[in-house]
Write a protein that holds these residues in place. Structure first.
Motif, mmCIF file in Angstrom:
data_model
loop_
_atom_site.group_PDB
_atom_site.id
_atom_site.type_symbol
_atom_site.label_atom_id
_atom_site.label_comp_id
_atom_site.label_asym_id
_atom_site.label_seq_id
_atom_site.Cartn_x
_atom_site.Cartn_y
_atom_site.Cartn_z
ATOM 1 N N TYR A 84 0.841 -1.215 0.000
ATOM 2 C CA TYR A 84 0.000 0.000 0.000
ATOM 3 C C TYR A 84 0.872 1.260 0.000
ATOM 4 C CZ TYR A 84 -4.600 -2.135 0.872
ATOM 5 O OH TYR A 84 -5.790 -2.809 0.758
ATOM 6 N N ARG A 85 1.921 1.226 0.794
ATOM 7 C CA ARG A 85 2.788 2.407 0.870
ATOM 8 C C ARG A 85 3.495 2.670 -0.458
ATOM 9 N NH1 ARG A 85 5.493 2.405 6.986
ATOM 10 N NH2 ARG A 85 3.512 2.690 8.103
ATOM 11 N N GLN A 86 3.851 1.601 -1.168
ATOM 12 C CA GLN A 86 4.462 1.790 -2.485
ATOM 13 C C GLN A 86 3.474 2.435 -3.453
ATOM 14 O OE1 GLN A 86 7.980 1.447 -1.696
ATOM 15 N NE2 GLN A 86 7.673 1.307 -3.896
ATOM 16 N N VAL A 87 2.217 2.027 -3.365
ATOM 17 C CA VAL A 87 1.191 2.660 -4.196
ATOM 18 C C VAL A 87 1.059 4.133 -3.832
ATOM 19 C CG1 VAL A 87 -1.279 2.719 -4.736
ATOM 20 C CG2 VAL A 87 -0.095 0.521 -4.584
ATOM 21 N N SER A 88 1.047 4.436 -2.536
ATOM 22 C CA SER A 88 0.939 5.828 -2.085
ATOM 23 C C SER A 88 2.108 6.662 -2.596
ATOM 24 C CB SER A 88 0.898 5.888 -0.549
ATOM 25 O OG SER A 88 -0.277 5.303 -0.052
ATOM 26 N N ILE A 89 3.301 6.077 -2.585
ATOM 27 C CA ILE A 89 4.484 6.789 -3.085
ATOM 28 C C ILE A 89 4.318 7.114 -4.565
ATOM 29 C CG2 ILE A 89 6.935 6.506 -3.628
ATOM 30 C CD1 ILE A 89 7.183 4.953 -0.980
ATOM 31 N N SER A 90 3.802 6.167 -5.342
ATOM 32 C CA SER A 90 3.581 6.396 -6.777
ATOM 33 C C SER A 90 2.543 7.490 -7.006
ATOM 34 C CB SER A 90 3.124 5.105 -7.452
ATOM 35 O OG SER A 90 4.106 4.108 -7.350
ATOM 36 N N LEU A 91 1.461 7.461 -6.238
ATOM 37 C CA LEU A 91 0.420 8.480 -6.376
ATOM 38 C C LEU A 91 0.948 9.855 -5.985
ATOM 39 C CD1 LEU A 91 -2.693 6.614 -4.876
ATOM 40 C CD2 LEU A 91 -2.019 6.812 -7.269
ATOM 41 N N GLU A 144 -4.949 5.843 5.894
ATOM 42 C CA GLU A 144 -5.724 5.241 6.981
ATOM 43 C C GLU A 144 -5.465 3.732 7.041
ATOM 44 O OE1 GLU A 144 -8.016 6.482 9.275
ATOM 45 O OE2 GLU A 144 -7.390 8.508 8.761
ATOM 46 N N LYS A 145 -5.268 3.113 5.871
ATOM 47 C CA LYS A 145 -5.032 1.672 5.827
ATOM 48 C C LYS A 145 -3.612 1.317 6.254
ATOM 49 C CE LYS A 145 -8.221 -0.017 2.255
ATOM 50 N NZ LYS A 145 -8.640 -1.227 2.984
ATOM 51 N N ALA A 146 -2.619 2.031 5.673
ATOM 52 C CA ALA A 146 -1.235 1.579 5.830
ATOM 53 C C ALA A 146 -0.285 2.640 6.350
ATOM 54 C CB ALA A 146 -0.716 1.045 4.495
ATOM 55 N N GLY A 147 -0.710 3.905 6.417
ATOM 56 C CA GLY A 147 0.164 4.960 6.895
ATOM 57 C C GLY A 147 1.193 5.385 5.868
ATOM 58 N N GLN A 148 1.925 6.438 6.218
ATOM 59 C CA GLN A 148 2.982 6.961 5.353
ATOM 60 C C GLN A 148 4.161 7.358 6.214
ATOM 61 O OE1 GLN A 148 2.128 9.981 2.191
ATOM 62 N NE2 GLN A 148 3.528 11.283 3.361
ATOM 63 N N GLU A 149 5.356 6.971 5.822
ATOM 64 C CA GLU A 149 6.550 7.304 6.589
ATOM 65 C C GLU A 149 6.712 8.816 6.683
ATOM 66 O OE1 GLU A 149 10.025 5.369 5.190
ATOM 67 O OE2 GLU A 149 9.248 3.340 5.507
ATOM 68 N N GLY A 150 7.058 9.303 7.868
ATOM 69 C CA GLY A 150 7.247 10.729 8.073
ATOM 70 C C GLY A 150 5.980 11.477 8.414
ATOM 71 N N ASP A 151 4.842 10.790 8.391
ATOM 72 C CA ASP A 151 3.559 11.405 8.727
ATOM 73 C C ASP A 151 3.035 10.755 10.004
ATOM 74 O OD1 ASP A 151 1.136 13.042 7.934
ATOM 75 O OD2 ASP A 151 0.226 11.050 8.012
ATOM 76 N N SER A 193 0.432 9.305 10.434
ATOM 77 C CA SER A 193 -0.252 8.044 10.124
ATOM 78 C C SER A 193 0.699 6.856 10.091
ATOM 79 C CB SER A 193 -0.956 8.160 8.771
ATOM 80 O OG SER A 193 -0.013 8.371 7.729
ATOM 81 N N GLU A 194 2.018 7.108 10.123
ATOM 82 C CA GLU A 194 2.979 6.011 10.018
ATOM 83 C C GLU A 194 2.729 4.941 11.076
ATOM 84 O OE1 GLU A 194 7.851 5.258 9.978
ATOM 85 O OE2 GLU A 194 7.022 7.293 10.143
ATOM 86 N N ASP A 248 -0.187 5.151 13.088
ATOM 87 C CA ASP A 248 -1.612 5.209 13.428
ATOM 88 C C ASP A 248 -2.425 4.870 12.192
ATOM 89 O OD1 ASP A 248 -4.079 5.665 14.538
ATOM 90 O OD2 ASP A 248 -3.912 7.859 14.560
ATOM 91 N N ASN A 249 -2.565 3.579 11.925
ATOM 92 C CA ASN A 249 -3.307 3.117 10.758
ATOM 93 C C ASN A 249 -3.809 1.700 11.012
ATOM 94 O OD1 ASN A 249 -1.201 1.108 9.502
ATOM 95 N ND2 ASN A 249 -0.054 2.992 9.938
ATOM 96 N N THR A 250 -4.692 1.250 10.173
ATOM 97 C CA THR A 250 -5.353 -0.043 10.385
ATOM 98 C C THR A 250 -4.367 -1.199 10.412
ATOM 99 O OG1 THR A 250 -7.364 0.763 9.307
ATOM 100 C CG2 THR A 250 -7.101 -1.620 9.494
ATOM 101 N N LEU A 251 -3.444 -1.253 9.453
ATOM 102 C CA LEU A 251 -2.537 -2.396 9.374
ATOM 103 C C LEU A 251 -1.525 -2.392 10.515
ATOM 104 C CD1 LEU A 251 -2.013 -2.690 5.525
ATOM 105 C CD2 LEU A 251 -2.928 -4.441 7.048
ATOM 106 N N THR A 252 -1.065 -1.220 10.930
ATOM 107 C CA THR A 252 -0.152 -1.177 12.076
ATOM 108 C C THR A 252 -0.852 -1.679 13.329
ATOM 109 O OG1 THR A 252 1.200 0.631 11.199
ATOM 110 C CG2 THR A 252 1.180 0.349 13.579
#
Length: 631
Positions: A55-62, A565-572, A574-575, A577-581
């Motif tokens: 998910y995070r890789q997808v977020s990085i691409s977006l 919300e699902k997977a978070g983002q490094e440096g934010d 949400s890293e 605080d997310n569902t998968l964590t």
């Protein structure tokens, strides 16, 4: 993944000495069966971590796509900006006289410009304030023989050697010319006949700036030439010195309280003698007097200039009690002037040299008696390239998302246990895990919705815009396997840009009249979003959809982007605080609890076998005792 040893007790065990059984192997076999649920839990945790990474890789691409095409700081490719679609080739018959630049309302066309006057700011300027470097006693050329001194000119050092042949002013001038080059430094004396005190200054027309005198390796040459060191050895001011020291050098006086008192454009200033010249200028420039004061060491002069250019009273200065202005020579006043230019036969007078007429910015650079021609030609190729790059990168993104959700997930390839890894090589482990990760987001609902929303957004009409994506040469691929990728008819798109540039720009970059901008999208209700979407251009719609998924801002619904919300983002925030964590943390807690239970179970087995060993040992002792009676 945790092995048996991960939960074994640390208690020292001695087993099988009496029975001869391999108790360790027996317990290990029993525990392997008990560890099956633990392995499954470890596999679930690993899968959750892999899914989070995916998910995070997808977020990085977006985010990379959004940063490239929806970022106002990226002026070269921001698809949200009208200027991206208003590209022109700008020409001027003489760019040193007048230059042009565009605004959002610029239109193609040709114009004539005659620059008759440039705008200037009112100013006070001084001439050179230190002028010359002067000795404070007569030169003794006999004592100077065999010594040397250094002349530093504009930062470059030159050593002047004094031999026994230098017996007068002419000989000294010749030695200096030999060291630094002729025509740079002029040496004279106060009497004019070689018997007075030496003076050193820039030769007329030399073009040099700063001069500094210093001894060469403490030879004492300067003292023999009359420069004791107590005087000034430069032809410029050191702005880090105090006003008191500079006052001694230039001869200005302070008021009865030891201050310089200035009033500039009705702003009063007081500068103490202990303040440095640099601090004085900084205070003037930082105030609301609307002026800038500067000192140039190259020209050794002061300038006090109005910040506002043009004619009219923009600079008013006076001094009370002190004599700073008079003694540094800040008395040469030049009034400001307006810029004057005739554009397409109409005269314009402005206070600045850059101004806008009919959507075109004219930058006046020099006065000229010749009429200049300037022109704007629509650069359709540039706009075509920008839209083409956007579509190509959009297709790459769509292709990546489609691949992610359509990859087959093979459930036979589960995360490896530590025991399984021990039986494999590094390359085998790597190949296995790559296969195990493949398709981990197969048929993912969030990504499928993202793709569907993007396809829908591009083909719904834009309020107030008569054209459609298909009408400017951009259509969906007819190949079903492309799944939403776009195809460009370059000729049709370029024609649309050339014949109807405003409509093309509006199709992509029109803002919602009701809910415009980029920061408002996360704070809109679903009904407000529908209104915004119907009114805004295609680039804004794509931007909004991406923000739905990767926004780091907490929206009106209390949530960030769907993927964050699902997977978070490094440096934010949400890293962590997310569902998968949360799911991973839950698995870790269960694993710790299960490890404790397995450790207890292992201890239980060993205790049972230890009891058996004790019982057998007791039985053996009793048998030995009975046998002894029979002997």
């Amino acid at each position: 993944m945790t092995s048996i040893s991960g939960y074994s007790s640390t208690t020292t065990r001695v087993t099988g000495l009496v029975s001869g059984l391999d108790v360790d192997s027996i317990v290990e076999s029993l525990m392997e069966a008990k560890a099956v649920p633990l392995n499954k839990l470890e596999q679930k945790k690993q899968l959750a971590e892999w899914k989070q990474d995916a998910y995070r890789q997808v977020s990085i691409s977006l985010k990379a796509f959004a940063d490239e095409y929806f970022n106002y700081s990226n002026t070269s490719s921001n698809m949200l900006s009208q200027s991206t679609y208003d590209q022109y080739t700008l020409t001027s018959s003489d760019d040193s006289v007048v230059g042009i630049s565009t605004t959002s309302s610029s239109e193609a066309g040709s114009h004539t410009v005659l620059v008759s006057n440039l705008a200037t700011a009112a100013s006070y300027k001084s001439s050179a304030v230190t002028e010359v470097i002067s000795a404070d006693s007569a030169a003794d050329f006999t004592q100077a023989a065999g010594k040397a001194f250094v002349l530093t000119i504009d930062g470059t050092e030159y050593t002047v050697d004094l031999d026994e042949n230098i017996t007068d002013l002419a000989g000294l001038q010749e030695a200096v010319d030999e060291a630094v080059g002729s025509g740079k430094i002029a040496i004279s004396d106060t009497n004019g006949d070689g018997t007075g005190y030496l003076t050193i200054e820039k030769a007329a027309g030399s073009g040099i700036g700063t001069i500094t005198l210093s001894d060469a390796e403490s030879s004492g040459a300067l003292e023999t030439l009359g420069f004791s060191g107590s005087g000034n050895l430069t032809n410029y001011l050191d702005t880090s010195e105090t006003l008191a020291d500079i006052g001694d050098q230039l001869g200005f006086s302070f008021d009865s309280n030891g201050y310089i008192g200035l009033t500039i454009n009705d702003v009063d200033f007081e500068f103490s003698s202990s303040m440095t010249l640099e601090e004085m200028m900084e205070e003037i420039n930082a105030a609301d007097a609307g002026v800038t004061m500067s000192y140039s060491s190259t020209s050794d002069s002061f300038v006090l200039a109005a910040d506002q250019m043009g004619a009219g009273k923009t600079l008013d200065i006076s001094e009370t009690g002190s004599t700073f202005l008079q003694d540094v020579g800040l008395t040469d006043y030049t009034a400001g002037e307006d810029a004057a230019a005739t554009i397409d036969g109409v005269k314009y007078t402005r206070s600045e040299n850059s101004f806008t007429i009919d959507g075109l910015i004219y930058n006046l650079k020099a006065e000229s008696t010749e009429t200049q021609s300037v022109s704007l030609t629509q650069d359709t190729e540039a706009v075509l390239d920008k839209i083409t790059s956007f579509v190509e990168d959009y297709n790459t993104l769509i292709d990546s998302l489609n691949s992610t959700i359509s990859e087959d997930y093979d459930r036979d390839y589960q995360p490896l246990t530590d025991a399984e890894k021990d039986e494999m090589s590094e390359n085998e482990i790597e190949a296995w895990e790559e296969k195990a990760k493949t398709g981990i987001l197969q048929n993912d609902t969030a990504l499928a919705n993202l793709l569907q929303n993007l396809r829908t957004a591009l083909y719904e009409s834009v309020a107030g815009v008569s054209t459609h994506l298909t009408e400017i040469g951009i259509t969906a691929s007819s190949n079903y396997t492309d799944k939403g990728k776009l195809v460009i008819d370059a000729d049709a798109l370029q024609e649309a840009i050339a014949t109807n540039p405003e409509e093309v720009a509006s199709l992509f970059a029109q803002q919602s009249a009701t809910y415009g901008g980029t920061t408002t999208v996360v704070n809109l209700t679903s009904e407000q979003r529908k209104v915004r979407s119907s009114e805004e251009g295609l680039a804004y719609r794509v931007y909004d959809i991406l923000q739905d998924n990767i926004s780091t801002y907490t929206g009106i619904d209390g949530h960030k982007g769907i993927l964050l919300e699902k997977a978070g983002q490094e440096g934010d925030g949400s890293e962590y605080d997310n569902t998968l964590t949360s799911q991973i943390n839950s698995y870790e807690e269960e694993i710790e609890q299960m490890l404790d239970k397995l450790a207890d179970k292992e201890d239980y087995y060993y205790e049972k076998y230890s009891a058996m060993e004790t019982f057998i040992n007791q039985m053996n002792s009793q048998i030995d005792s009975l046998l002894s009676y029979l002997e």
